[in-house]
Design a protein around this motif. Structure first.
Motif, PDB file in Angstrom:
ATOM      1  N   MET A   1       0.845  -1.192   0.000  1.00  0.00           N
ATOM      2  CA  MET A   1       0.000   0.000   0.000  1.00  0.00           C
ATOM      3  C   MET A   1       0.877   1.238   0.000  1.00  0.00           C
ATOM      4  N   ALA A   2       1.252   1.685  -1.167  1.00  0.00           N
ATOM      5  CA  ALA A   2       2.155   2.829  -1.305  1.00  0.00           C
ATOM      6  C   ALA A   2       1.359   4.122  -1.466  1.00  0.00           C
ATOM      7  N   THR A   3       1.951   5.218  -0.984  1.00  0.00           N
ATOM      8  CA  THR A   3       1.431   6.557  -1.218  1.00  0.00           C
ATOM      9  C   THR A   3       2.384   7.260  -2.161  1.00  0.00           C
ATOM     10  N   LEU A   4       1.909   7.594  -3.359  1.00  0.00           N
ATOM     11  CA  LEU A   4       2.742   8.146  -4.416  1.00  0.00           C
ATOM     12  C   LEU A   4       2.328   9.581  -4.680  1.00  0.00           C
ATOM     13  N   LEU A   5       3.284  10.498  -4.564  1.00  0.00           N
ATOM     14  CA  LEU A   5       3.032  11.929  -4.754  1.00  0.00           C
ATOM     15  C   LEU A   5       3.663  12.363  -6.068  1.00  0.00           C
ATOM     16  N   VAL A   6       2.861  12.921  -6.970  1.00  0.00           N
ATOM     17  CA  VAL A   6       3.329  13.278  -8.308  1.00  0.00           C
ATOM     18  C   VAL A   6       3.132  14.774  -8.550  1.00  0.00           C
ATOM     19  N   GLY A   7       4.144  15.389  -9.146  1.00  0.00           N
ATOM     20  CA  GLY A   7       4.095  16.808  -9.466  1.00  0.00           C
ATOM     21  C   GLY A   7       3.198  17.116 -10.649  1.00  0.00           C
ATOM     22  N   ASP A   8       3.193  18.365 -11.055  1.00  0.00           N
ATOM     23  CA  ASP A   8       2.260  18.870 -12.071  1.00  0.00           C
ATOM     24  C   ASP A   8       2.346  18.058 -13.365  1.00  0.00           C
ATOM     25  N   VAL A   9       1.229  17.482 -13.764  1.00  0.00           N
ATOM     26  CA  VAL A   9       1.192  16.620 -14.952  1.00  0.00           C
ATOM     27  C   VAL A   9       1.060  17.439 -16.228  1.00  0.00           C
ATOM     28  N   HIS A  10       0.254  18.476 -16.224  1.00  0.00           N
ATOM     29  CA  HIS A  10       0.104  19.377 -17.367  1.00  0.00           C
ATOM     30  C   HIS A  10      -0.139  18.635 -18.680  1.00  0.00           C
ATOM     31  N   GLY A  11      -1.049  17.674 -18.652  1.00  0.00           N
ATOM     32  CA  GLY A  11      -1.400  17.009 -19.893  1.00  0.00           C
ATOM     33  C   GLY A  11      -0.381  16.002 -20.401  1.00  0.00           C
ATOM     34  N   CYS A  12       0.630  15.697 -19.626  1.00  0.00           N
ATOM     35  CA  CYS A  12       1.668  14.740 -20.051  1.00  0.00           C
ATOM     36  C   CYS A  12       1.232  13.326 -19.674  1.00  0.00           C
ATOM     37  N   PHE A  13       0.280  12.813 -20.420  1.00  0.00           N
ATOM     38  CA  PHE A  13      -0.321  11.518 -20.106  1.00  0.00           C
ATOM     39  C   PHE A  13       0.669  10.370 -20.248  1.00  0.00           C
TER      40      PHE A  13
ATOM     41  N   PHE B   1       2.480   1.027  -9.816  1.00  0.00           N
ATOM     42  CA  PHE B   1       1.249   1.557  -9.231  1.00  0.00           C
ATOM     43  C   PHE B   1       0.071   0.643  -9.509  1.00  0.00           C
ATOM     44  N   ASN B   2      -0.664   0.350  -8.442  1.00  0.00           N
ATOM     45  CA  ASN B   2      -1.870  -0.465  -8.548  1.00  0.00           C
ATOM     46  C   ASN B   2      -2.990   0.276  -7.819  1.00  0.00           C
ATOM     47  N   PRO B   3      -4.002   0.774  -8.552  1.00  0.00           N
ATOM     48  CA  PRO B   3      -5.057   1.563  -7.906  1.00  0.00           C
ATOM     49  C   PRO B   3      -5.909   0.770  -6.927  1.00  0.00           C
ATOM     50  N   GLN B   4      -5.830  -0.548  -6.976  1.00  0.00           N
ATOM     51  CA  GLN B   4      -6.533  -1.361  -5.991  1.00  0.00           C
ATOM     52  C   GLN B   4      -5.801  -1.406  -4.654  1.00  0.00           C
ATOM     53  N   ARG B   5      -4.544  -0.978  -4.678  1.00  0.00           N
ATOM     54  CA  ARG B   5      -3.696  -1.107  -3.492  1.00  0.00           C
ATOM     55  C   ARG B   5      -3.096   0.218  -3.054  1.00  0.00           C
ATOM     56  N   ASP B   6      -2.734   1.065  -4.001  1.00  0.00           N
ATOM     57  CA  ASP B   6      -1.957   2.268  -3.719  1.00  0.00           C
ATOM     58  C   ASP B   6      -2.819   3.519  -3.817  1.00  0.00           C
ATOM     59  N   THR B   7      -2.276   4.627  -3.304  1.00  0.00           N
ATOM     60  CA  THR B   7      -2.950   5.927  -3.390  1.00  0.00           C
ATOM     61  C   THR B   7      -2.052   6.905  -4.127  1.00  0.00           C
ATOM     62  N   LEU B   8      -2.635   7.588  -5.094  1.00  0.00           N
ATOM     63  CA  LEU B   8      -1.911   8.555  -5.908  1.00  0.00           C
ATOM     64  C   LEU B   8      -2.329   9.966  -5.516  1.00  0.00           C
ATOM     65  N   TRP B   9      -1.354  10.764  -5.070  1.00  0.00           N
ATOM     66  CA  TRP B   9      -1.579  12.175  -4.759  1.00  0.00           C
ATOM     67  C   TRP B   9      -1.035  13.008  -5.922  1.00  0.00           C
ATOM     68  N   LEU B  10      -1.813  13.978  -6.384  1.00  0.00           N
ATOM     69  CA  LEU B  10      -1.418  14.822  -7.508  1.00  0.00           C
ATOM     70  C   LEU B  10      -1.451  16.285  -7.089  1.00  0.00           C
ATOM     71  N   THR B  11      -0.391  17.035  -7.403  1.00  0.00           N
ATOM     72  CA  THR B  11      -0.264  18.416  -6.935  1.00  0.00           C
ATOM     73  C   THR B  11      -1.123  19.418  -7.703  1.00  0.00           C
ATOM     74  N   GLY B  12      -1.863  18.973  -8.688  1.00  0.00           N
ATOM     75  CA  GLY B  12      -2.684  19.902  -9.456  1.00  0.00           C
ATOM     76  C   GLY B  12      -2.031  20.307 -10.755  1.00  0.00           C
TER      77      GLY B  12
ATOM     78  N   VAL C   1      -7.202   8.098  -5.952  1.00  0.00           N
ATOM     79  CA  VAL C   1      -6.491   9.353  -6.214  1.00  0.00           C
ATOM     80  C   VAL C   1      -6.928  10.422  -5.224  1.00  0.00           C
ATOM     81  N   ARG C   2      -5.944  11.229  -4.793  1.00  0.00           N
ATOM     82  CA  ARG C   2      -6.196  12.424  -3.993  1.00  0.00           C
ATOM     83  C   ARG C   2      -5.467  13.570  -4.688  1.00  0.00           C
ATOM     84  N   LEU C   3      -6.212  14.537  -5.177  1.00  0.00           N
ATOM     85  CA  LEU C   3      -5.593  15.606  -5.942  1.00  0.00           C
ATOM     86  C   LEU C   3      -5.943  16.957  -5.353  1.00  0.00           C
TER      87      LEU C   3
END
Length: 277
Positions: free
Chosen positions: A1-13, A25-36, A59-61
């Protein structure tokens, strides 16, 4: 169960997919934090919004200034500029659904157990933690209401730049929005400077980065933020994590795995990459 913090994505899919694959990353197990700043400038804002929305509770953004600007464009308040690469999103058949989902997202994330705060630009040095939470709730309430265009129409502007708990109405909301989504430098007393966008060593005296002004909030919580690509992830004190490393400007997309403080980075990719591929 990882907590992953990612910086500004700006459309970079593509880069986001490749970066998440690095950490398995597994969304069934981990949490993704996004800075906006999920959208604008990069090539695939539509794909980014669709993907992040699909993650649901994984996801928590936090909303950034470019996310708010997209909402203003959709509401007919601001102009769609070609450099933002938002036309495919605005013309998509599910645009209304994505916009209505986006405007109901928070401007602040707090995990009390981890003593971790995330906000797009940071936390005003003039706020205590109760004020931080209260101001976030006020912005989020009006964004999710039917009168959200009124707020978006008034959010542009640099004043007031000093906090006073007696501020009210749109002036109060404008200050809070600037602090959460646009702030970089402050005066020694904590008042916001909304003009300088340079790196700290080039800033005119007496300006200081907001995170160099110690407050009870920064003493109790770690803070993760994006927004300030010119920092390139450097220069913040212990407990402050600058995660925007300018992927859409030719830099990298950065992720911090909170659990062991390991960093991952992904340079620009010229082709689509799927998690697990």
């Amino acid at each position: 169960m990882a907590t992953l913090l990612v910086g500004d994505v700006h459309g970079c899919f593509n880069e986001l997919q490749a970066l998440l694959a690095q950490a398995d990353f597994n969304p069934q197990r981990d949490t993704l934090w996004l800075t906006g700043d999920l959208v604008a400038r990069g090539p695939d804002s539509l794909k980014v919004l669709r993907y992040v929305r699909s993650l649901g509770n994984a996801v928590r953004l936090t909303l950034g200034n470019h996310d708010l600007h997209l909402l203003a464009i959709f509401a007919g308040i601001s102009r769609n500029k070609p450099k933002d690469n938002l036309t495919p999103l605005l013309e998509a058949p599910d645009c209304d659904e994505l916009i209505n989902w986006l405007r109901r997202q928070p401007v602040l994330q707090i995990d009390e157990e981890k003593a971790l705060i995330m906000a797009h630009a940071g936390i005003s040095p003039q706020w205590d933690i109760d004020t931080v939470k209260r101001c976030a709730r006020e912005i989020e309430a009006i964004l999710s209401s039917d009168i959200y265009p009124l707020f978006l129409d008034s959010m542009y502007g640099d004043l007031p730049n000093c906090w006073n708990d007696q501020l009210s109405g749109l002036s109060r909301l404008r200050y809070a929005t600037n602090a959460f989504t646009r702030m970089r430098f402050c005066y020694p007393n904590g008042c916001l400077d909304m003009i300088c966008k340079d790196v700290p060593k080039k800033a005119p005296a007496p300006l200081k980065p907001w995170f160099e002004i110690s407050t009870p909030v920064t003493e109790k919580y770690s803070i993760a933020f994006g927004h300030w690509a010119a920092l390139e992830g450097n220069g913040a004190p212990d407990g402050i994590y600058a995660l925007d490393t300018g992927c859409c400007w030719g830099g990298k997309l950065t992720m911090l795995r909170w659990d062991d403080k390991q960093y991952f980075q992904q340079e620009f990719l010229g082709q689509e990459v799927q998690i697990g591929s």
